[in-house]
Design a protein around this motif. Structure first.
Motif, PDB file in Angstrom:
ATOM      1  N   LYS A   1      -6.775   0.158 -10.678  1.00 16.58           N
ATOM      2  CA  LYS A   1      -5.996  -0.727 -11.536  1.00 16.58           C
ATOM      3  C   LYS A   1      -5.336   0.023 -12.687  1.00 16.58           C
ATOM      4  O   LYS A   1      -4.231  -0.308 -13.096  1.00 16.58           O
ATOM      5  CB  LYS A   1      -6.903  -1.820 -12.100  1.00 16.58           C
ATOM      6  CG  LYS A   1      -6.275  -3.184 -11.951  1.00 16.58           C
ATOM      7  CD  LYS A   1      -7.123  -4.263 -12.551  1.00 16.58           C
ATOM      8  CE  LYS A   1      -6.384  -5.555 -12.445  1.00 16.58           C
ATOM      9  NZ  LYS A   1      -6.771  -6.403 -11.361  1.00 16.58           N
ATOM     10  N   VAL A   2      -6.045   1.016 -13.236  1.00 15.57           N
ATOM     11  CA  VAL A   2      -5.445   1.764 -14.340  1.00 15.57           C
ATOM     12  C   VAL A   2      -4.595   2.926 -13.825  1.00 15.57           C
ATOM     13  O   VAL A   2      -4.186   3.790 -14.590  1.00 15.57           O
ATOM     14  CB  VAL A   2      -6.506   2.298 -15.345  1.00 15.57           C
ATOM     15  CG1 VAL A   2      -7.237   1.159 -16.010  1.00 15.57           C
ATOM     16  CG2 VAL A   2      -7.476   3.249 -14.661  1.00 15.57           C
ATOM     17  N   GLY A   3      -4.340   2.916 -12.514  1.00 12.09           N
ATOM     18  CA  GLY A   3      -3.377   3.867 -11.966  1.00 12.09           C
ATOM     19  C   GLY A   3      -3.917   5.256 -11.735  1.00 12.09           C
ATOM     20  O   GLY A   3      -3.176   6.235 -11.825  1.00 12.09           O
ATOM     21  N   ILE A   4      -5.206   5.366 -11.438  1.00 12.19           N
ATOM     22  CA  ILE A   4      -5.744   6.682 -11.119  1.00 12.19           C
ATOM     23  C   ILE A   4      -5.813   6.814  -9.598  1.00 12.19           C
ATOM     24  O   ILE A   4      -6.436   5.986  -8.925  1.00 12.19           O
ATOM     25  CB  ILE A   4      -7.126   6.886 -11.763  1.00 12.19           C
ATOM     26  CG1 ILE A   4      -6.967   6.959 -13.280  1.00 12.19           C
ATOM     27  CG2 ILE A   4      -7.791   8.152 -11.232  1.00 12.19           C
ATOM     28  CD1 ILE A   4      -8.244   7.205 -14.042  1.00 12.19           C
ATOM     29  N   THR A   5      -5.195   7.840  -9.086  1.00 14.93           N
ATOM     30  CA  THR A   5      -5.184   8.017  -7.639  1.00 14.93           C
ATOM     31  C   THR A   5      -6.477   8.700  -7.191  1.00 14.93           C
ATOM     32  O   THR A   5      -7.112   9.413  -7.962  1.00 14.93           O
ATOM     33  CB  THR A   5      -3.990   8.889  -7.214  1.00 14.93           C
ATOM     34  OG1 THR A   5      -4.037  10.080  -8.003  1.00 14.93           O
ATOM     35  CG2 THR A   5      -2.674   8.182  -7.430  1.00 14.93           C
ATOM     36  N   GLY A   6      -6.838   8.479  -5.952  1.00 15.00           N
ATOM     37  CA  GLY A   6      -8.073   9.081  -5.421  1.00 15.00           C
ATOM     38  C   GLY A   6      -9.284   8.641  -6.214  1.00 15.00           C
ATOM     39  O   GLY A   6     -10.137   9.446  -6.561  1.00 15.00           O
ATOM     40  N   ALA A   7      -9.338   7.342  -6.499  1.00 11.55           N
ATOM     41  CA  ALA A   7     -10.381   6.811  -7.379  1.00 11.55           C
ATOM     42  C   ALA A   7     -11.785   7.163  -6.890  1.00 11.55           C
ATOM     43  O   ALA A   7     -12.644   7.576  -7.675  1.00 11.55           O
ATOM     44  CB  ALA A   7     -10.225   5.299  -7.509  1.00 11.55           C
TER      45      ALA A   7
END
Lengths: 305, 333
Positions: free
Chosen positions: B139-145
């Motif tokens: 949701k906060v736009g971090i890829t590969g969470a």
């Protein structure tokens, strides 16, 4: 992490080799070993014969290699004084020193860390002052005096504890306290300073903002970060306790490795001294390595280095 | 209208120091409705951060907090004990700090720290907490969470860390988020992104936000309400539109002259500055604190200063002059 451990291990081996070279060369720094062995009345011919007998006439590097390869197999030669294998001699004494060292450092850590934490939670409180008082006392009192005072009070006047010997665990109580108390002040102060520093940091505020309780903040978030320098210090102290407990061993007549080193120096028993120096150095190296690994586990940033 | 999520009346913070008492914050009033964004503006040392820490009850023991009213989501915070506050913090109210580089614990993974917020307040298992952490990181736009969970703070850039802090604040779906200069420590290129993210998420999740900043450009873009603080006092408060369109307090006007506001500041015009320094707040503070720097100052400014509330209560300011200007001075054209 594995990479880090391997690197540190390599480093430890290099240090160990350097130390072994130094401890080997001690034999020659102390003067002509053949002359020393031959005694004061010996003629030049006798000395020359002994030189050849013990192989001191060969090139240094050859002798070192031979000594090292035997040492690696646990053979440190024969004691000049006891006429016994040095390895057996050391093993026997080492168990006493190890017991004392482990007890001493445990005593130091178990008193210093909690005291340091409490002192940091309430700086300038009564308990902080008390901790400071204890640490100043520990730093100011020489071990030999403190040890003797303990004997005077607990053995002679109260008759609670035996003043000397190693028969039972009771015999180790006073030496443990004297040896541990020597290491306590530095550990306590480092814990206190580290905790004070960490408790003022932003991530502790974050933990509180998350709703973490005080216990969790202190022990999960703060102590793990504050304890890192303490681990390094404790490793060095531990090495020191194993090698340098001569004073405490003499006072309480514990015939440990430190005491043996002290005696052997006096007797010019070079193979024993050599082997002991090597063993004590190995302790330092092993503990430093272990503390590096422990710190890397505690702090992921160290693993990168 | 429903009850405000946060209601503050006459909040005061005193810090006892050797020579006397430092009256750091004096008489703060505001209401914050659900989903609303309040920007607290003011220069360094004006008490913005202290005010926000006071609401979270994160002030040190040395600072005394007093308030006539401090009600959050039906709970009277002036009466709430440590245990009650702990239950609220991280759950109903969350905070995002200025320094993302030092606000995460270096010894634990991002995942541990994210999940902790949920595990402390909800009876959920690790798997559930983990799922929620991944969801919020996305949701906060971090890829590969998924992969980020096992990383440590030092492996992330400042912008990413602040995104993690935002995700952490949202873990329990709070009613209120306090963001204390969340973009100040970031690269200028990242600042706008993080701010946008924060605003979008709070709108989407209907979370009220107190955004502390000294960047009026930011305020103009995101605020529903504005509170201007000076030297520990609330000098002007109101809806963003009213405060920007018709600033009443001389300090607010001075601030607006200092900073170019898109569409409001004419190109080529000179930016202003406010001369002088903030007065000492040790001991009894009387009269208007801004009078030493104020171009509208008169003798009357030494006396009692009224907090003037507009008829609808939506634009209030603290000044001895009825319109925030000395009598007899013409409004500049």
């Amino acid at each position: 992490m594995l990479n880090f451990i391997l690197k540190r291990l390599g480093l430890a081996v290099l240090v160990a080799l350097t130390v072994s070279a130094i401890s080997f060369s001690l034999l020659f720094m102390a003067g002509d070993p053949a002359a020393a062995l031959a005694g004061e009345q010996a003629t030049d011919v006798d000395i020359e014969a002994i030189r050849r007998l013990y192989g001191f006439d060969r090139p240094m590097i050859v002798q070192y290699w031979e000594w090292l390869s035997r040492a690696l197999q646990g053979d440190f030669g024969e004691s000049y004084y006891f006429r016994l294998p040095v390895a057996d001699l050391i093993m026997e004494r080492l168990s006493i020193t190890m017991t004392l060292g482990v007890c001493g450092i445990s005593f130091a850590l178990l008193t210093a860390v909690p005291l340091g934490v409490v002192a940091a939670i309430r700086p300038n409180s009564l308990i902080d002052r008390f901790a400071l008082f204890l640490s100043v006392m520990g730093q100011a009192m020489p071990s030999f005096w403190f040890g003797l005072m303990m004997i005077v009070v607990f053995s002679i006047q109260l008759n609670w504890l035996p003043p000397s010997g190693t028969k039972t665990w009771v015999h180790f109580i006073m030496p443990t306290i004297v040896l541990g108390y020597y290491a306590m002040p530095a550990i306590m102060r480092l814990t206190r300073a580290g905790m004070l520093d960490v408790l003022g940091s932003d991530y502790i505020r974050t933990a509180r903002a998350k709703g973490a309780g005080e216990g969790r903040v202190l022990f999960k978030h703060a102590l793990r970060n504050a304890i890192i320098p303490v681990v390094s210090l404790a490793a060095v102290q531990m090495g020191f306790m194993l090698g340098g407990s001569i004073v405490v061993e003499s006072i309480f007549a514990l015939h440990g490795a430190g005491y043996l080193a002290w005696e052997s120096i006096g007797r010019n028993d070079l193979p024993t001294v050599q082997a002991l120096i090597l063993v004590f150095s190995m302790f330092y190296i092993v503990f430093t390595f272990l503390s590096d690994v422990l710190n890397a586990w505690l702090d992921p940033r160290i693993r990168v280095a | 209208m429903s009850e405000p999520v946060l209601s503050v009346r006459n909040l005061r913070l005193d810090i006892p120091i050797g020579a006397g008492t430092l009256h750091a914050v004096r008489g703060i009033d505001f209401d914050l409705d659900r989903g609303e964004t309040l920007c607290i503006v003011g220069e360094s040392g004006s008490g913005k951060s202290l005010t926000s820490l006071a609401i979270m009850d994160l002030l040190g023991k040395r600072i005394e907090r007093k308030a006539d009213k401090l009600v959050f989501d039906g709970t009277d915070l002036t009466k709430a004990g440590a245990r009650k506050m702990r239950a609220l913090r991280g759950d109903r109210m969350a905070m995002i700090f200025q320094e993302p580089m030092t606000s995460l614990n270096p010894a634990y993974t991002i995942g541990d720290q994210l999940m902790e917020a949920l595990l402390l307040h909800r009876k959920v298992g690790k798997a559930e907490a983990r799922r929620r952490a991944v969801e919020l990181l996305e949701k906060v736009g971090i890829t590969g969470a998924e992969r980020r969970l096992s990383q440590y703070p030092h492996q992330l850039s400042g912008g990413l860390r602040q995104r993690v802090m935002i995700a952490m604040a949202l873990m329990c779906e709070p009613e209120l988020i306090i963001a204390d200069e969340p973009t100040t420590a970031l690269d200028v290129t990242i600042q706008a992104q993080i701010l946008r993210l924060l605003v979008d998420l709070t709108r989407e999740m209907n979370v009220a936000m107190i955004l502390i900043t000294h960047d009026l450009g930011v305020v103009a873009r995101v605020a529903d309400k504005v509170a201007v603080m000076y030297a520990g006092e609330l000098v002007e408060a109101g809806t963003a539109k009213k405060v920007f369109d018709a600033p009443m307090h001389p300090y607010t006007r001075g601030l607006l002259r200092c900073i170019p506001v898109p569409g409001k500041t004419e190109r080529g015009s000179e930016l202003g500055s406010i001369p002088g320094i903030v007065p000492s707040l040790v001991g009894e503070v009387s009269g208007c604190v801004f009078r030493t720097r104020c171009e509208e100052a008169t003798e009357a400014c030494r006396g009692e200063i009224p907090f003037r509330e507009s008829a609808d209560g939506r634009h209030n300011f603290r000044c001895v002059h009825e319109a925030g200007r000395r009598a007899g001075v013409e409004e500049p054209a």
